[in-house]
Enzyme design. Structure first.
Site, PDB file in Angstrom:
ATOM      1  N   HIS A 138      10.498   3.842  -4.480  1.00 14.96           N
ATOM      2  CA  HIS A 138      10.249   4.353  -3.139  1.00 14.96           C
ATOM      3  C   HIS A 138      11.420   5.217  -2.681  1.00 14.96           C
ATOM      4  O   HIS A 138      12.581   4.865  -2.897  1.00 14.96           O
ATOM      5  CB  HIS A 138      10.028   3.201  -2.159  1.00 14.96           C
ATOM      6  N   LYS A 564       4.287  -1.458  10.631  1.00 12.50           N
ATOM      7  CA  LYS A 564       3.942  -0.174  11.256  1.00 12.50           C
ATOM      8  C   LYS A 564       2.631  -0.282  12.034  1.00 12.50           C
ATOM      9  O   LYS A 564       2.443   0.375  13.050  1.00 12.50           O
ATOM     10  CB  LYS A 564       3.839   0.919  10.186  1.00 12.50           C
TER      11      LYS A 564
END
Length: 896
Positions: A138, A564
């Site tokens: 990532h 999120k």
């Protein structure tokens, strides 16, 4: 006994002074004075000597583009050097506390707790534990590989200064070398000029495995064995407790550049690296095992094994006998090295399985022990056995990952040629079709026929067409896990089982070459866990696959997207509840659960101290097996330095051994109903507030204007795109740039927003501060959640965040920034009240760290704000802006 020659203040002072000299030499006296002026002004404001930052802001804005770049470069380089000084201080602390016997979370303290139980319980706990750190690619590593290499060299020199007795001349030579490395660092481009490719990311992960972790493994096992021997009666063999896995080169979710060729190259390179490491170790061992065959009795097992190798490799055997006459161990090791050389080779005689190499090492160790050389076996053979058991022939097993929608579309397109309209089927019809297809002997689709398929579907079928070949070439264990992003239905898991079956990787009921791992990350998926997993466990085809995999089910939880979507508090509570629910579902079906925690480096993405996180898991979910992601700069911070890497692994082992022991002693954690009700009230209110913020008209525009998201999206941090479709929505944006942007603006909103609203809602509903304080004292989940939020609040700087908010349109600023500020202030007050302390955080080192760093981060933030506000930036200003992102990331020691 004095262990060290230096302390952190000295390191910081001397490295800072050296950087100042280099800056002046490489630029000019005026440039040096400019940086020094900014530094002093920032310090004076923080110390109260100045009433405002206005003068500093004016100075930064009045600089020429050239000098702005020098300022950005100076502070960025400073943080890179100071990070090394703090790393050295961590090593000092570890060594000092280890020497004094005061090191917390050590292997010795874990052994002490195990020692209070009977031998059978200890043996069961050891056999249950398997820890799997999983490195991902990532894109949160902001530094270039070249820069990291130079910093590693400086780190090594600092270690020498700190731990060795040196003459004045030797010390001078070391500082000369550090000066040269810092000069080279200054002259090296900080910002990548190209986007890294997936194989670059795979090589980055490989570096830590090859250069640090390979050597650390044996030391951890040795220390644990000694600690267990001291505390537990009986002679216990320490089983395999951890292994390493990787997504780098195999994670396809949202990354079109991870092709079958990339994965194949990664598998080949990793095998080559680990086999060479083993050959080097056996060569070194050959230098030790020089025993005279006429003076020892190697034993029948050893002699039979040696004879087998001679028959297998007659040419090499003759060479070995000529080179090492009457030295049986060296002859054996020579043939073992040759067998390693032939793994994957067209020539016969290579090792077929890693277990064959382990057997050879066990035979040598047993022979040594039978000849009174126990210490030789312990010191030189056992560490290699541990390394081989941990790294196998693959260095790190690869996990595949892809988004569920791509599987659905690929199957639908392939089945359309067979006259089946898969898209029009409901969930039950899809599950029935896939189950029947897996159970029947005939294939349904030809994975090689992709001419009339879309590009995305072709990639899916190509992957599965290659999977069987990879497992044949490199072994099933080299690539045996498949994670499915955004799993919402049982059919999403059955689709992967179906594709694996068509590829020949699955042949039920005898063989299943994949652990199929649903990634539950949406509220719909988490709340539907029983629907998803229960249906799978009761499905005829999946039940057979599960049986073939030892009835162990790996389930991945997505911390990043959950946060999120729901906000910090609601996401943490949802994950906690659903872990317990998943544990109950697995228990109901007699399945061993292995939770895979998809954690990021930041608090908002599941980060924080790993040992605390492991101990805070619900007891009912602690089966002993646990897996978690390691990514971005967290990898470098944890694993670049061998002593820190060893300490991190030690803490993981400590926490997991203790957590498993507690779970066996008390399978169900005592959580009062009143606490659960309180959390439900808090989480519901926090989620509503968080969603209301995100869904408020204009918030996305505010986020775009008040953070450097537009710059971050263009940075060459990783090979994966920053958003899934390129649209500007919070939902579409990946969790990493979402958190990265807020971190850069020093408003780490994802790590605490709506916490205060949740706590206030509980109190307004009749709850009491006293109950919250009791929850904090007695419930590890609640304490860890609040402490992690406190860390994010401590790192938030609202005065700096306000500078970014001023970049937004006035109507957006007036609507959102006061709302964020109010939430922050109430959260800070409530956490200190509930935690019954005067400061947000409980870690003295963090306070010192922030005091040392904040004055140096501030000028970078203020310069970044100025450059963001410019509508037309020159090329040099654009490069400087990108450099401020790197510098702030280094100063915050965190990106996303």
């Amino acid at each position: 006994m004095r262990l060290h020659n230096r302390e952190i203040r000295q390191d910081v002072r001397e490295l800072g002074a050296l950087l100042g000299d280099v800056l002046e030499d490489q630029t000019s006296r005026r440039a040096f004075e400019t940086v020094e002026s900014c530094r002093q002004a920032a310090i004076d404001y923080r110390s109260g000597e100045l009433d405002s930052r206005d003068a500093l802001i004016a100075d930064l804005r009045g600089l020429s583009p050239h000098h702005q770049r020098v300022v950005a470069r100076g502070f960025t380089t400073y943080f890179e050097l100071i990070n090394l000084a703090e790393e050295r201080e961590r090593v000092r602390t570890i060594r000092t506390e280890s020497h004094e016997g005061t090191l917390e979370d050590s292997l010795e303290t874990a052994a002490e707790e195990l020692g209070n139980s009977d031998v059978d319980t200890v043996k069961q706990v050891l056999n249950d534990v398997l820890i799997e750190p999983t490195f991902t690619a990532h894109p949160t590593e902001a530094r270039r590989k070249t820069v990291k290499s130079k910093l590693r060299t400086i780190s090594t020199e600092l270690e020498t200064l700190d731990e060795r007795l040196l003459t004045e001349k030797e010390e001078g030579q070391i500082w000369r070398d550090i000066d040269a490395e810092v000069t080279s660092l200054w002259q090296t481009p900080q910002v990548r000029n190209r986007q890294p490719e997936p194989e670059d990311e795979a090589r980055n992960v490989q570096w830590y495995l090859e250069n640090t972790l390979f050597d650390v493994v044996g030391e951890v096992y040795d220390e644990l064995a000694d600690a267990i021997d001291d505390e537990v009666e009986g002679d216990l063999e320490i089983p395999k407790l951890f292994e390493f896995r990787s997504w780098a080169g195999s994670d396809r979710d949202g990354n079109p550049y991870v092709t079958p060729e990339v994965t194949a190259n990664t598998l080949e390179r990793q095998r080559s690296v680990i086999l060479e490491k083993y050959r080097e170790e056996l060569k070194r061992l050959s230098g030790v095992l020089s025993q005279d065959g006429s003076r020892i009795d190697p034993g029948s097992d050893f002699l039979v094994s040696l004879e087998d190798d001679r028959e297998r490799l007659p040419g090499s055997a003759r060479t070995a006998e000529e080179r090492y006459p009457d030295e049986p161990y060296r002859q054996k090791l020579k043939l073992m090295r040759e067998r390693l050389q032939r793994v994957g080779d067209v020539r016969p005689g290579g090792y077929d399985e890693v277990d064959d190499l382990l057997d050879d090492l066990e035979i040598i160790a047993g022979s040594l022990r039978n000849n009174g050389a126990e210490s030789v076996a312990e010191a030189h053979v056992d560490p290699i056995r541990r390394q081989v058991a941990t790294f196998g022939f693959s260095l790190a097993s690869l996990d595949l990952r892809e988004h569920q929608q791509n599987h659905t579309d690929a199957i639908a397109e392939a089945l359309e040629r067979e006259g089946i309209d898969y898209h029009e089927m409901d969930e039950a019809e899809r599950a029935d079709l896939l189950t029947e297809a897996v159970l029947q002997e005939e294939s349904v689709i030809d994975l090689s026929e992709t001419d009339d398929l879309s590009e995305a579907s072709t990639k899916v079928l190509d992957l599965f067409a290659n999977l069987g070949d990879w497992q044949t070439e490199y072994g099933v264990n080299a690539i045996d896990t498949y994670a499915i992003s955004m799993t919402d239905e049982p059919s999403h898991v059955l689709e992967v089982l179906f594709l694996a079956d068509q590829a020949g990787v699955v042949s039920l009921p005898e063989h299943c070459g994949l652990d199929i791992v649903p990634l539950l990350e949406t509220e719909y998926a988490l709340s539907g866990a029983r629907r998803i997993m229960g249906s799978l466990f009761e499905n005829e085809a999946y039940a057979q696959a599960l049986e073939a995999r030892g009835r162990t089910q790996e389930i991945m939880l997505g911390y990043s997207d959950s946060n999120k979507e729901n906000g910090f508090l609601a996401a943490n509570w949802s994950l906690y509840k659903n872990q317990r629910r998943l544990g109950e579902i697995c228990d109901d079906h007699d399945v061993t659960m292995r939770l895979f925690h998809g954690r990021g480096g930041s608090i908002s993405r599941g980060g924080g101290p790993m040992n605390e996180a492991l101990l805070a898991l619900p007891n009912s979910t602690v089966t002993g097996q646990v897996k978690f992601t390691e990514q971005g700069e967290a990898i470098a911070e944890k694993y670049a330095n061998p002593r820190i890497a060893e300490r991190n692994i030690e803490q993981m082992v400590n926490a997991q051994l203790r957590a498993r022991l507690y779970a066996k002693e008390q399978p169900e954690e005592e959580v009062h109903d009143e606490w659960v009700e309180a959390m439900e009230t808090m989480a519901d209110a926090a989620r509503r507030e968080y969603r209301d913020l995100l869904e408020s008209d204009g918030f996305v525009r505010y986020f775009e204007q008040a953070t450097p998201i537009t710059v971050i999206e263009d940075l060459d941090l990783g090979s994966r795109p920053a958003s899934r479709s390129g649209e500007r929505t919070v939902e579409d944006l990946r969790a990493i740039p979402w958190v990265f942007s807020w971190t850069q603006s020093r408003c780490i909103l994802p790590g605490w927003y709506a916490l205060a609203t949740g706590l206030d809602a509980y109190i307004e509903d009749g709850g009491s501060i006293e109950t919250l304080q009791e929850m904090y004292e007695e419930w590890s989940f609640f304490r860890t959640t609040l402490d992690n939020a406190a860390l994010s609040l401590s790192r938030t700087e609202l005065e700096i965040a306000e500078q970014y908010a001023d970049l937004a349109d006035e109507d957006l600023r007036s609507r959102f920034f006061p709302r964020v500020t109010d939430e922050y202030e109430r959260a800070a007050e409530l956490i200190t009240t509930v935690g019954q302390r005067e400061t947000l955080h409980t870690r003295d080192w963090l306070g010192e760290n922030l005091a040392r760093r904040n004055p140096y981060v501030d000028p970078l933030n203020l310069l970044q704000v100025y450059l963001l506000d410019r509508t037309h930036r020159t090329d040099i200003e654009e490069r400087t802006l990108r450099l401020t992102v790197k510098g702030i990331a280094a100063g915050m020691k965190n990106t996303g």
